[in-house]
Design a protein around this motif. Sequence first.
Motif, PDB file in Angstrom:
ATOM      1  N   LEU A  65     -79.382 -57.177  -0.710  1.00 41.60           N
ATOM      2  CA  LEU A  65     -80.457 -58.052  -0.923  1.00 41.60           C
ATOM      3  C   LEU A  65     -80.430 -58.895  -0.041  1.00 41.60           C
ATOM      4  N   GLU A  66     -81.298 -59.033   1.267  1.00 41.06           N
ATOM      5  CA  GLU A  66     -81.177 -60.338   1.564  1.00 41.06           C
ATOM      6  C   GLU A  66     -82.223 -61.367   1.165  1.00 41.06           C
ATOM      7  N   ILE A  67     -81.343 -62.673   0.379  1.00 47.25           N
ATOM      8  CA  ILE A  67     -81.583 -63.370   0.098  1.00 47.25           C
ATOM      9  C   ILE A  67     -81.930 -64.783   0.948  1.00 47.25           C
ATOM     10  N   HIS A  68     -83.430 -65.077   0.767  1.00 43.70           N
ATOM     11  CA  HIS A  68     -83.534 -66.584   1.713  1.00 43.70           C
ATOM     12  C   HIS A  68     -84.791 -67.499   0.763  1.00 43.70           C
ATOM     13  N   THR A  69     -84.701 -67.689  -0.560  1.00 42.51           N
ATOM     14  CA  THR A  69     -85.619 -68.212  -0.893  1.00 42.51           C
ATOM     15  C   THR A  69     -84.799 -69.489  -1.855  1.00 42.51           C
ATOM     16  N   ILE A  91     -75.919 -52.853  -6.105  1.00 45.35           N
ATOM     17  CA  ILE A  91     -76.233 -54.699  -5.623  1.00 45.35           C
ATOM     18  C   ILE A  91     -75.745 -54.660  -4.922  1.00 45.35           C
ATOM     19  N   ILE A  92     -76.594 -55.055  -3.603  1.00 42.95           N
ATOM     20  CA  ILE A  92     -75.197 -56.576  -2.725  1.00 42.95           C
ATOM     21  C   ILE A  92     -75.774 -57.503  -2.518  1.00 42.95           C
ATOM     22  N   ALA A  93     -75.679 -58.888  -3.089  1.00 41.04           N
ATOM     23  CA  ALA A  93     -76.758 -60.270  -2.443  1.00 41.04           C
ATOM     24  C   ALA A  93     -76.348 -60.584  -1.552  1.00 41.04           C
ATOM     25  N   PHE A  94     -76.633 -60.411  -0.045  1.00 47.83           N
ATOM     26  CA  PHE A  94     -76.466 -61.352   0.907  1.00 47.83           C
ATOM     27  C   PHE A  94     -77.025 -62.445   1.017  1.00 47.83           C
ATOM     28  N   ILE A  95     -76.448 -63.313   0.952  1.00 50.60           N
ATOM     29  CA  ILE A  95     -77.383 -64.883   0.860  1.00 50.60           C
ATOM     30  C   ILE A  95     -77.387 -65.066   2.619  1.00 50.60           C
ATOM     31  N   ASN A  96     -78.488 -65.108   3.011  1.00 56.52           N
ATOM     32  CA  ASN A  96     -78.468 -65.706   4.286  1.00 56.52           C
ATOM     33  C   ASN A  96     -78.988 -67.242   4.521  1.00 56.52           C
ATOM     34  N   SER A  97     -78.418 -68.145   4.099  1.00 52.21           N
ATOM     35  CA  SER A  97     -79.311 -69.280   4.394  1.00 52.21           C
ATOM     36  C   SER A  97     -79.447 -69.725   3.223  1.00 52.21           C
ATOM     37  N   LYS A  98     -80.114 -69.325   2.572  1.00 51.54           N
ATOM     38  CA  LYS A  98     -79.842 -70.225   0.557  1.00 51.54           C
ATOM     39  C   LYS A  98     -80.728 -69.266  -0.292  1.00 51.54           C
ATOM     40  N   ALA A  99     -79.882 -69.194  -1.549  1.00 57.15           N
ATOM     41  CA  ALA A  99     -80.720 -68.687  -3.315  1.00 57.15           C
ATOM     42  C   ALA A  99     -80.461 -69.606  -4.297  1.00 57.15           C
ATOM     43  N   LEU A 100     -81.357 -70.592  -4.059  1.00 58.08           N
ATOM     44  CA  LEU A 100     -81.729 -71.574  -5.032  1.00 58.08           C
ATOM     45  C   LEU A 100     -82.490 -71.443  -6.074  1.00 58.08           C
ATOM     46  N   SER A 101     -82.170 -71.782  -7.126  1.00 55.45           N
ATOM     47  CA  SER A 101     -82.768 -71.698  -8.246  1.00 55.45           C
ATOM     48  C   SER A 101     -83.054 -70.494  -9.214  1.00 55.45           C
ATOM     49  N   PRO A 117     -71.792 -68.451   6.478  1.00 56.72           N
ATOM     50  CA  PRO A 117     -71.524 -70.059   6.518  1.00 56.72           C
ATOM     51  C   PRO A 117     -72.097 -70.855   6.461  1.00 56.72           C
ATOM     52  N   ASN A 118     -73.596 -71.441   6.470  1.00 54.49           N
ATOM     53  CA  ASN A 118     -73.887 -72.303   6.473  1.00 54.49           C
ATOM     54  C   ASN A 118     -74.983 -71.944   5.038  1.00 54.49           C
ATOM     55  N   ALA A 119     -74.140 -71.035   4.257  1.00 51.54           N
ATOM     56  CA  ALA A 119     -75.472 -70.647   3.286  1.00 51.54           C
ATOM     57  C   ALA A 119     -75.281 -71.325   2.369  1.00 51.54           C
TER      58      ALA A 119
END
Length: 441
Positions: A65-69, A91-101, A117-119
């Motif tokens: 799951l590529e997460i950007h939310t 299930i693998i979470a790939f936080i690309n940028s942000k996973a907020l709230s 690196p910047n997530a």
Amino acid sequence: MNKPHIFRWIVLLAATLFFLFPNNTFAKEKVYHIPIENEVERGLYEFLKRSFKEAIENKADAIVLEIHTPGGYVDVAYDIGKLMDETPAKIIAFINSKALSAGAYIALHADEIYMTPNATMGAAQIIDMNGNAASEKANSAWIKNMQAAAESTNRNPDYARAMADASLDLPELNSPKGKLLTLTAEEAYRIEYSNGTVENLNELLAKTGFENSEVFSIHETFAEKLARFLTNPIVVTLLLTIASLGLVLELFSPGFGAPGIIGIISLILFFFGHTVAGFAGFETIILFIIGFVLLIAELFVPGGILGLVGGAIMIISLLFAGESIVHMAYSIIIALAIAIIGMVVLVKFFGKNLHVFSKLVLKEATSTEEGYVSNVNRIDLIGKEGITITPLRPSGTVLVDDERIDVVSEGSYIDSNKKVKVIEVEGSRIVVREIKEKEGD
């Protein structure tokens, strides 16, 4: 050992290996790559539900799951978390940028988490529609669910709690008391919330042992993207406002033109988006149509009952078509308020009238200027005398110059065969007075 014996041993060894290691053992592993982008809402859940179903049916070994939310609706996040828990694949979470709230809550349900690196990840306090912190009851439940999500994947629940509860003091993570915890990639790895930092999807696959796997990327269909856009609360309010204004303008316009067409298109888009997103069913659409028909019937059946019932049914159908009755109520109130203001402006400043009623109202009049008269004004009878043919009680008939005329007495009863005199004429009302004979005549 002769050659025939050697050949037999080779065949036997090959057959043994075949049964010990079936063909599918050497098949490539399957990884499904699914994006979670923009706001977390019901449309996203329906997309993930379809994607997970496809992955399971095709025996996926892992789902990335590529997460950007920035977050979204809490109830939808709960449903997505449950969907992830019930999925047998890794299930693998790939936080690309942000996973907020709500995005952080979803990531915590993954078996593994990797970040660029910047997530960032965290800042999960519930916010109401006015931008304020939610009630203590709602926030308490959310904090407990954040903790449970971390515990379900063997992560320290204290950090998940700190993401939603600003009362915790974690200065070592730049989150003192009064500030929600938001983790960088380095901080998340240090506290074992992240399994590693990667630059891209290929590096993630290599770190997780799926570098040689067959990757299937699932994307939203055009209908799903459109549905997610149309179910955005701001867009919902805009659609209902345009529909209300369009139908109001149509009431003030001759025939059926552009305003009515635009209004109907807005309603179609509203129901299309909410149907695809899974909010509304066909029963909701049918209910709205019934209400609209009753509202139109009010134009031909006086009384007001049909119009009130039809309007109420339409509003109820809209309320139940949305994801949240409260959000829909706000949108409907705003749309109706703008529509009412539009009606006032059209009537007061532009002198418009409801054209839809024009066929029900008699607009032509017969005036004396056009040669029409409602009755003959017999002022020529004033001063003339006649004989009562019938008693006047006080109305009756009088013979004047051989003409029978309907009259009324001045007030008292007058018997038949009495002499009378016309003293007043007011339109069709002719007033007479009895002529008393002098004594001795």
